[in-house]
Design an enzyme around this catalytic site. Sequence first.
Site, PDB file in Angstrom:
ATOM      1  N   SER A  80       0.820  -1.215   0.000  1.00 17.59           N
ATOM      2  CA  SER A  80       0.000   0.000   0.000  1.00 17.59           C
ATOM      3  C   SER A  80       0.854   1.266   0.000  1.00 17.59           C
ATOM      4  CB  SER A  80      -0.942   0.001   1.210  1.00 17.59           C
ATOM      5  OG  SER A  80      -2.141  -0.630   0.897  1.00 17.59           O
TER       6      SER A  80
ATOM      7  N   ASP B 175      -2.290   5.896  -4.125  1.00 18.91           N
ATOM      8  CA  ASP B 175      -1.158   5.189  -3.535  1.00 18.91           C
ATOM      9  C   ASP B 175      -0.736   4.062  -4.484  1.00 18.91           C
ATOM     10  OD1 ASP B 175      -3.357   3.541  -3.101  1.00 18.91           O
ATOM     11  OD2 ASP B 175      -2.691   2.885  -1.127  1.00 18.91           O
TER      12      ASP B 175
ATOM     13  N   ASP C 120      -1.056   0.877  -4.736  1.00 16.11           N
ATOM     14  CA  ASP C 120      -1.968  -0.200  -5.142  1.00 16.11           C
ATOM     15  C   ASP C 120      -3.365   0.310  -5.475  1.00 16.11           C
ATOM     16  OD1 ASP C 120      -2.488   0.312  -2.390  1.00 16.11           O
ATOM     17  OD2 ASP C 120      -3.398  -1.670  -2.161  1.00 16.11           O
TER      18      ASP C 120
ATOM     19  N   ASP D  35      -5.906   1.885  -3.935  1.00 12.69           N
ATOM     20  CA  ASP D  35      -7.126   1.817  -3.129  1.00 12.69           C
ATOM     21  C   ASP D  35      -7.324   3.079  -2.296  1.00 12.69           C
ATOM     22  OD1 ASP D  35      -5.179   1.385  -1.207  1.00 12.69           O
ATOM     23  OD2 ASP D  35      -5.978  -0.530  -0.500  1.00 12.69           O
TER      24      ASP D  35
END
Length: 462
Positions: free
Chosen positions: A106, A250, A252, A254
């Site tokens: 993340s 970010d 990834d 999400d």
Amino acid sequence: MTLIKSISGIRGTIGGQVGENLTPIDAVKFASAYGVWIKQQRNKEHYKVVVGRDARISGKMIQNLVMNTLIGLGIDVVDVGLSTTPTVEVAVPMEHADGGIILTASHNPKQWNALKLLNQKGEFLDAVEGAKILEIAENDDMNFADVDSLGKIKKNKAYIDLHIIEVLDLDLVNVKAIEGERFKVVVDGVNSTGGIAIPLLLERLGVDVVKLYCDPTGHFPHNPEPLKEHLTDLSDEVKKHNADFGIVVDPDVDRLAFMDENGDMFGEEYTLVACADYVLSKTPGNTVSNMSSTRALRDVTEKHGGTYEASAVGEVNVVKLMKKNKVVIGGEGNGGIIYPDAHYGRDALVGVALFLSLLADKKVKVSELRKTYPSYFMGKKKIELTPDLDVDGILKTIEERYQNEQLTTIDGVKIDFSESWVHLRKSNTEPIIRIYTEAKSQDEANELGDRFIKEIGEIASS
């Protein structure tokens, strides 16, 4: 350098000692435990797991270790390659798979990576399921497949496109209205997979895209947490290109934050507030966010006649309460939009599409939109954990000291004062105590955080 086993998955730094960092042996061990757990869920002949990753430098290595471990257990793998967390979540049910693994840490810096684990619905495992996997790993309770029963890898690179199609098909995503506005947007993809997915989505919506750090090399050009102090380049580009606004995600994809046309932050906490405002205006209902999120969501929800409730921190906790309360939208104040009509996972692509629909609906500038929401200011501080720090004892003392205030203790200690709040908790993803505060001004929020840092220091040394 450390290895953290928690509700958020198996997370650690690359290199170092086995059992203390995310080494190849640890990756194999926990992938094995997950594979064994998958096979325990249903008795069937063939099992399938979707595996994808963000663009981290260590991603390819960890992915190969994880996929080949699953093959060794007789589990087939759908390799979606460079992807986003929400894309893998969408792919699991589309593939009728038994689970999914996303390889991403993340918002953590480049030396970190993680195995984030999904069930057959494409949703994160709960605490009980996570504990079972840790138990399997600790006991080495694993039985691998014989040579004639090994799994196979199938590559499928279409899922980002399929995910975008799913987003565009949502009833509240007003594609024609967005196309008619001819927006210009700067996208900071932090040199990860957001640099692939977000521009593709925007182009399908007729948006003029200016790409900033959209090459998925994994060499993050700044700290990948989408906070104001890390985004000076995005601010400069928004002003330079006379853009309508900026987008940052970010690694990834999400978490989602916006920057207005003046190069000022819209406020990461207000991503969910704005998207909820739009959804609630079309489909009235209830909302949920976590305890560390802004009060503004409560205010906007009540304005539309709905009810707001806060969950413990952690996406799985938010989702659980969302389902219980049958909410129309929810998420986390860190820019995580969870829209059940899409799926039960934080999804920046969904957030972008809803935000654009809101702007097209209201026909206002982003800075003007921000002024329509209640103004709260948040402080985010942290204390590094040391072996001699008794966190539970400290939080218990704080709880006793403030017993006459409005307290919530389902996740650390949250104290609600009349004009402000403070939330103290151990992080799920880093070896720190998080201290979140919110008040009517930034100075007040910062002062409240400093006050509790001092108080924790005094308790620890007494």
